[in-house]
Design an enzyme around this catalytic site. Structure first.
Site, PDB file in Angstrom:
ATOM      1  N   SER A  16       8.155  19.336 -35.341  1.00 31.91           N
ATOM      2  CA  SER A  16       9.072  20.515 -35.820  1.00 31.91           C
ATOM      3  C   SER A  16       8.732  20.901 -37.122  1.00 31.91           C
ATOM      4  O   SER A  16       8.692  22.204 -37.405  1.00 31.91           O
ATOM      5  CB  SER A  16      10.518  20.067 -35.290  1.00 31.91           C
ATOM      6  OG  SER A  16      10.809  19.167 -36.339  1.00 31.91           O
ATOM      7  N   HIS A 112       8.911  13.286 -46.181  1.00 33.42           N
ATOM      8  CA  HIS A 112       9.686  11.928 -45.831  1.00 33.42           C
ATOM      9  C   HIS A 112      11.127  12.292 -45.809  1.00 33.42           C
ATOM     10  O   HIS A 112      11.634  12.806 -46.853  1.00 33.42           O
ATOM     11  CB  HIS A 112       9.434  10.987 -47.096  1.00 33.42           C
ATOM     12  CG  HIS A 112       9.920   9.542 -46.917  1.00 33.42           C
ATOM     13  ND1 HIS A 112       9.412   8.782 -45.980  1.00 33.42           N
ATOM     14  CD2 HIS A 112      10.858   9.087 -47.445  1.00 33.42           C
ATOM     15  CE1 HIS A 112      10.334   7.583 -45.844  1.00 33.42           C
ATOM     16  NE2 HIS A 112      11.348   7.788 -46.832  1.00 33.42           N
TER      17      HIS A 112
HETATM   18  C1  GRF Z   1      10.548  14.280 -39.822  1.00 27.40           C
HETATM   19  O1  GRF Z   1      11.857  13.745 -40.240  1.00 27.40           O
HETATM   20  C2  GRF Z   1       9.765  13.663 -41.077  1.00 27.40           C
HETATM   21  O2  GRF Z   1      10.468  13.895 -42.584  1.00 27.40           O
HETATM   22  C3  GRF Z   1       9.316  12.411 -41.117  1.00 27.40           C
HETATM   23  O3  GRF Z   1       9.081  12.290 -39.552  1.00 27.40           O
HETATM   24  C4  GRF Z   1       9.897  13.308 -38.856  1.00 27.40           C
HETATM   25  C5  GRF Z   1       8.891  14.294 -37.996  1.00 27.40           C
HETATM   26  O4  GRF Z   1       9.703  15.199 -37.233  1.00 27.40           O
HETATM   27  N1  GRF Z   1       8.072  11.912 -41.623  1.00 27.40           N
HETATM   28  P1  GRF Z   1       8.731  16.426 -36.652  1.00 27.40           P
HETATM   29  O5  GRF Z   1       7.642  15.666 -35.648  1.00 27.40           O
HETATM   30  O6  GRF Z   1       8.155  17.468 -37.581  1.00 27.40           O
HETATM   31  O7  GRF Z   1       9.746  17.156 -35.935  1.00 27.40           O
END
Ligand code: GRF
Length: 202
Positions: A16, A112
């Site tokens: 996402s 993060h």
């Molecule tokens: C997000 O919460 C990001 O902060 C963490 O992993 C998750 C990834 O979600 N590093 P997506 O694949 O971008 O939806």
């Protein structure tokens, strides 16, 4: 006008944040283009989204590389062949070696889901609730050899509400992630493109 920075997004899952970066980079004045989405998992949901958006994709399956150096060499080869300037980790669930982080120092970002330096590592939403934090959020930072410890580029804050569980809190943070990461990438890419423009102008 200088060329846009060529960004690669590294994913392992739903993508996402990747989708938010691709969407932002569609604006003609965005200082980076998403030139590549690379996944270490063949079944990552984000790969289909990237293909639908017309972005080149590569798969380097970490499970086929028992030795991390060989896995990273395969990634580096893809980054080289797509002439990548900047790397964005977006839910990329592999720890990168110190030499790889050094090679990309100042040109590799990560998002993060906590207000670093608080809550490095995994399960940040659960830990935010368990610690009784009143405020939580997300951070875009440069990647350095030490996990989740590189220089901070940008942060966004959200309140922790009394009836939150890890899912409601994660969803509130994710909305902010999708706004924060494009802003941070724009800032870093603009600086990179600007820095590159100086010798070209001479
Ligand atoms: C997000 O919460 C990001 O902060 C963490 O992993 C998750 C990834 O979600 N590093 P997506 O694949 O971008 O939806």
């Amino acid at each position: 006008m200088s060329a846009r920075a060529r960004a690669a997004i590294l994913i392992s899952g739903r993508g996402s944040n990747m989708a938010a970066l691709i969407e932002a980079a569609r604006a003609p004045d965005f200082p980076a283009e998403v030139a590549l989405v690379l996944s270490n998992k063949a079944d990552a949901g984000g790969l289909a989204l990237a293909r639908q958006a017309g972005v080149a994709t590569e798969i380097v399956e970490s499970r086929l590389y028992p030795v991390r150096e060989a896995f990273e060499a395969a990634i580096q080869a893809r980054l080289d062949s797509h002439r990548i300037d900047l790397v964005c980790l977006a839910g990329f669930m592999r720890i990168l070696s110190a030499p790889f982080a050094e090679r990309w120092r100042g040109r590799m970002l990560n998002i993060h889901p906590s207000l670093l330096p608080a809550l490095r590592g995994l399960h940040t939403h659960e830990r935010a609730l368990a610690t009784g934090l009143k405020e939580h959020g997300c951070t875009v930072h440069f990647v350095t050899p030490e996990l989740d410890a590189g220089p901070i580029v940008a942060q966004a804050r959200v309140p922790v509400l009394p009836d939150d569980d890890a899912n409601t809190l994660a969803a509130r943070v994710l909305v902010e992630e999708h706004k924060l990461y494009p802003k941070a990438l724009a800032e870093v890419a603009a600086a990179l493109v600007g820095a590159r423009a100086v010798p070209e102008a001479r």
